[in-house]
Design a protein around this motif. Structure first.
Motif, PDB file in Angstrom:
ATOM      1  N   ALA A  55       0.827  -1.204   0.000  1.00 50.03           N
ATOM      2  CA  ALA A  55       0.000   0.000   0.000  1.00 50.03           C
ATOM      3  C   ALA A  55       0.863   1.256   0.000  1.00 50.03           C
ATOM      4  CB  ALA A  55      -0.939  -0.003   1.202  1.00 50.03           C
ATOM      5  N   GLY A  56       1.974   1.219   0.747  1.00 48.76           N
ATOM      6  CA  GLY A  56       2.881   2.359   0.758  1.00 48.76           C
ATOM      7  C   GLY A  56       3.515   2.607  -0.595  1.00 48.76           C
ATOM      8  N   VAL A  57       3.902   1.539  -1.297  1.00 50.00           N
ATOM      9  CA  VAL A  57       4.501   1.691  -2.625  1.00 50.00           C
ATOM     10  C   VAL A  57       3.504   2.322  -3.593  1.00 50.00           C
ATOM     11  CG1 VAL A  57       5.330   0.396  -4.625  1.00 50.00           C
ATOM     12  CG2 VAL A  57       6.199  -0.138  -2.352  1.00 50.00           C
ATOM     13  N   VAL A  58       2.272   1.815  -3.584  1.00 48.42           N
ATOM     14  CA  VAL A  58       1.249   2.367  -4.483  1.00 48.42           C
ATOM     15  C   VAL A  58       0.936   3.815  -4.120  1.00 48.42           C
ATOM     16  CG1 VAL A  58      -1.122   2.099  -5.297  1.00 48.42           C
ATOM     17  CG2 VAL A  58       0.287   0.079  -4.903  1.00 48.42           C
ATOM     18  N   ALA A  59       0.831   4.098  -2.833  1.00 46.50           N
ATOM     19  CA  ALA A  59       0.525   5.465  -2.405  1.00 46.50           C
ATOM     20  C   ALA A  59       1.641   6.435  -2.779  1.00 46.50           C
ATOM     21  CB  ALA A  59       0.280   5.486  -0.894  1.00 46.50           C
ATOM     22  N   ILE A  60       2.880   6.024  -2.608  1.00 44.99           N
ATOM     23  CA  ILE A  60       4.008   6.893  -2.977  1.00 44.99           C
ATOM     24  C   ILE A  60       4.002   7.165  -4.475  1.00 44.99           C
ATOM     25  CG2 ILE A  60       6.530   6.963  -3.150  1.00 44.99           C
ATOM     26  CD1 ILE A  60       6.637   5.490  -0.486  1.00 44.99           C
ATOM     27  N   ALA A  61       3.706   6.125  -5.267  1.00 44.94           N
ATOM     28  CA  ALA A  61       3.691   6.301  -6.715  1.00 44.94           C
ATOM     29  C   ALA A  61       2.580   7.250  -7.166  1.00 44.94           C
ATOM     30  CB  ALA A  61       3.532   4.946  -7.401  1.00 44.94           C
ATOM     31  N   LEU A  62       1.442   7.223  -6.475  1.00 46.30           N
ATOM     32  CA  LEU A  62       0.287   8.036  -6.877  1.00 46.30           C
ATOM     33  C   LEU A  62       0.161   9.331  -6.080  1.00 46.30           C
ATOM     34  CD1 LEU A  62      -2.428   5.251  -7.300  1.00 46.30           C
ATOM     35  CD2 LEU A  62      -1.019   6.300  -9.066  1.00 46.30           C
ATOM     36  N   GLN A 222      12.708  11.735   1.682  1.00 46.64           N
ATOM     37  CA  GLN A 222      12.223  12.244   0.407  1.00 46.64           C
ATOM     38  C   GLN A 222      12.930  11.575  -0.768  1.00 46.64           C
ATOM     39  OE1 GLN A 222      12.652  16.516   0.620  1.00 46.64           O
ATOM     40  NE2 GLN A 222      10.670  16.772   1.634  1.00 46.64           N
ATOM     41  N   HIS A 223      14.246  11.356  -0.634  1.00 47.68           N
ATOM     42  CA  HIS A 223      14.989  10.672  -1.702  1.00 47.68           C
ATOM     43  C   HIS A 223      14.486   9.238  -1.874  1.00 47.68           C
ATOM     44  CE1 HIS A 223      17.889  13.686  -2.821  1.00 47.68           C
ATOM     45  NE2 HIS A 223      18.266  13.881  -1.565  1.00 47.68           N
ATOM     46  N   ARG A 229       9.014   6.034  -6.384  1.00 49.20           N
ATOM     47  CA  ARG A 229       8.146   6.564  -7.438  1.00 49.20           C
ATOM     48  C   ARG A 229       8.772   6.373  -8.815  1.00 49.20           C
ATOM     49  NH1 ARG A 229       7.822  11.448  -5.554  1.00 49.20           N
ATOM     50  NH2 ARG A 229       6.233  10.836  -4.048  1.00 49.20           N
ATOM     51  N   GLY A 230      10.056   6.617  -8.931  1.00 47.49           N
ATOM     52  CA  GLY A 230      10.733   6.417 -10.210  1.00 47.49           C
ATOM     53  C   GLY A 230      10.780   4.960 -10.619  1.00 47.49           C
ATOM     54  N   THR A 231      10.947   4.069  -9.643  1.00 48.44           N
ATOM     55  CA  THR A 231      10.966   2.641  -9.952  1.00 48.44           C
ATOM     56  C   THR A 231       9.620   2.173 -10.464  1.00 48.44           C
ATOM     57  OG1 THR A 231      12.628   2.303  -8.222  1.00 48.44           O
ATOM     58  CG2 THR A 231      11.484   0.357  -9.041  1.00 48.44           C
ATOM     59  N   VAL A 232       8.545   2.614  -9.816  1.00 52.07           N
ATOM     60  CA  VAL A 232       7.210   2.228 -10.268  1.00 52.07           C
ATOM     61  C   VAL A 232       6.959   2.747 -11.676  1.00 52.07           C
ATOM     62  CG1 VAL A 232       4.747   2.536  -9.843  1.00 52.07           C
ATOM     63  CG2 VAL A 232       6.293   2.095  -7.937  1.00 52.07           C
ATOM     64  N   VAL A 316      17.604   3.738 -17.316  1.00 51.53           N
ATOM     65  CA  VAL A 316      17.684   5.179 -17.582  1.00 51.53           C
ATOM     66  C   VAL A 316      16.479   5.899 -16.974  1.00 51.53           C
ATOM     67  CG1 VAL A 316      17.546   6.912 -19.408  1.00 51.53           C
ATOM     68  CG2 VAL A 316      19.134   5.012 -19.612  1.00 51.53           C
ATOM     69  N   LEU A 317      15.285   5.335 -17.142  1.00 52.57           N
ATOM     70  CA  LEU A 317      14.090   5.962 -16.581  1.00 52.57           C
ATOM     71  C   LEU A 317      14.180   6.053 -15.058  1.00 52.57           C
ATOM     72  CD1 LEU A 317      11.188   4.410 -18.697  1.00 52.57           C
ATOM     73  CD2 LEU A 317      12.025   6.753 -18.764  1.00 52.57           C
ATOM     74  N   ILE A 318      14.584   4.970 -14.438  1.00 49.84           N
ATOM     75  CA  ILE A 318      14.678   4.966 -12.979  1.00 49.84           C
ATOM     76  C   ILE A 318      15.857   5.814 -12.517  1.00 49.84           C
ATOM     77  CG2 ILE A 318      14.950   3.496 -10.938  1.00 49.84           C
ATOM     78  CD1 ILE A 318      13.643   1.259 -12.507  1.00 49.84           C
ATOM     79  N   GLY A 319      16.973   5.731 -13.224  1.00 52.45           N
ATOM     80  CA  GLY A 319      18.163   6.470 -12.819  1.00 52.45           C
ATOM     81  C   GLY A 319      17.999   7.969 -12.933  1.00 52.45           C
ATOM     82  N   ASN A 320      17.258   8.452 -13.949  1.00 55.46           N
ATOM     83  CA  ASN A 320      17.057   9.888 -14.096  1.00 55.46           C
ATOM     84  C   ASN A 320      16.236  10.465 -12.957  1.00 55.46           C
ATOM     85  OD1 ASN A 320      18.532  10.043 -16.436  1.00 55.46           O
ATOM     86  ND2 ASN A 320      16.761   9.846 -17.790  1.00 55.46           N
TER      87      ASN A 320
END
Length: 364
Positions: A55-62, A222-223, A229-232, A316-320
């Motif tokens: 739930a935390g992963v989904v909430a952070i992503a959204l 925050q990081h 969020r970038g990983t998702v 690249v997407l996650i690293g940026n």
């Protein structure tokens, strides 16, 4: 004149130092009590830690989307309605495709049952492409005629399908499916509560992190959220891209149910190196149908798509978003998946982000 009471004897150094020593012991005892209570609470809810983590992963992503929608005139001041709508949308995005897949699988299972009954009486005819193989034709043909071309009703393989092992595997699969459904249901409830808390929850978490670990601790949190969020985003975007490209390849090569198989491939591609399972099975099906060129072309095209997506696009997407080097992103995804399972795909890059931040602070 006002008389003053006689002054008492001066405090000895032993008595003055005993008070701070007593306070230190009290603080140590309080800290031990707090740690013990926290560990006890975690042990009590140990079966729900994974639920809260998902739930935390989904909430952070959204979370950025939640803030954006909360500012609109339709949902301004209606946190409960917003939380209910977002939770319902997430549930439908998961339940509807799974339901369609189950319905299609049941339809295919009926056809597979009819085919299974037929091969019990007539056997399995040898595919025509075997005769066109450059080598091993006689050996494969002889084995096929001896084991598969004859009626399979009395074969040892068919008898083994009714053994206790198959029944045990079926019960295990049913139990796992029921457990996954329960986890998903509790995850939706937890997600609704998190969405309903809204900015108050994030503000409380940041305040607690800043009070306990200072500004550097709050920045570290925050990081980590940015890394998750970038990983998702990287997993979902790359997965959908792989599914779309391979879905077109399925349609071009004549694989049945290309759209459904493309969707399954997109879901599998959200996990590192799982897409080859789907297009590999499709290539084997084409090979069994005698379409050697189409099978080879699908296998080669799928391998190229997966190689480029997994080794270049996704890191690249996650690293940026996390400002992580390519190697740390790759190690974080693969190492996290190996250590923590599916949830580790998101935890790994977050931990690599912490490592990178600590290293940067050390070098400054």
């Amino acid at each position: 004149m006002i008389s003053r009471p006689p002054a008492g004897p001066p405090a000895s150094p032993e008595s003055s130092s005993a008070v701070p020593e007593c306070l230190k012991k009290q603080k140590a005892a309080s800290l031990a009590l707090y740690i013990g209570l926290v560990l006890l609470a975690l042990w009590v809810v140990r079966d729900f830690i994974v639920v809260v983590a998902w739930a935390g992963v989904v909430a952070i992503a959204l979370w950025p989307l939640l803030h954006k929608i909360a500012g609109s005139r339709w949902f301004k001041g209606r946190t409960t309605l917003l939380a209910a709508v977002l939770t319902l949308v997430i549930a439908l995005l998961v339940v509807l495709p799974v339901g369609l897949g189950i319905a299609q699988a049941l339809h295919e299972a009926l056809e597979l049952r009819d085919w299974f009954r037929g091969v019990q009486e007539t056997g399995i005819a040898m595919p025509g492409f075997i005769e066109r193989l450059p080598f091993g034709v006689q050996q494969i043909s002889a084995w096929w005629q001896a084991n598969l071309a004859q009626p399979l009703r009395d074969s040892a393989a068919m008898k083994g399908l009714h053994s206790n092992t198959v029944m045990t595997l079926g019960r295990h699969f049913g139990a796992r499916a029921a457990h996954a459904a329960m986890v998903f249901a509790f995850m939706l409830v937890t997600l609704f509560v998190i969405f309903q808390a809204g900015p108050r929850l994030s503000g409380s978490l940041m305040k607690a992190a800043r009070r306990g670990f200072g500004d550097s601790g709050a920045d570290l949190v925050q990081h980590m959220a940015t890394a998750v969020r970038g990983t998702v985003a990287g997993l979902v975007v790359v997965g959908l891209g792989e599914g779309a490209l391979l879905g077109i390849a399925y349609f071009a090569t004549g694989v049945p149910h290309a759209a459904l198989l493309g969707f399954v491939t997109a879901i599998a591609a959200m996990l590192p190196f799982c897409a080859p399972i789907t297009f590999g099975l499709a290539a084997l099906w084409l090979l069994a149908q005698g379409s050697v060129a189409a099978a080879i072309g699908l296998a080669v095209f799928g391998s190229v798509v997966v190689f480029v997506a997994e080794h270049f696009v996704r890191p690249v997407l996650i690293g940026n978003s996390t400002r992580l080097p390519f190697l740390l992103v790759l190690f974080g995804i693969l190492g996290g998946a190996e250590t923590f399972g599916l949830l580790g795909i998101f935890i790994g890059p977050a931990l690599m982000t912490v490592l990178m931040v600590l290293w940067t602070d050390l070098m400054q």
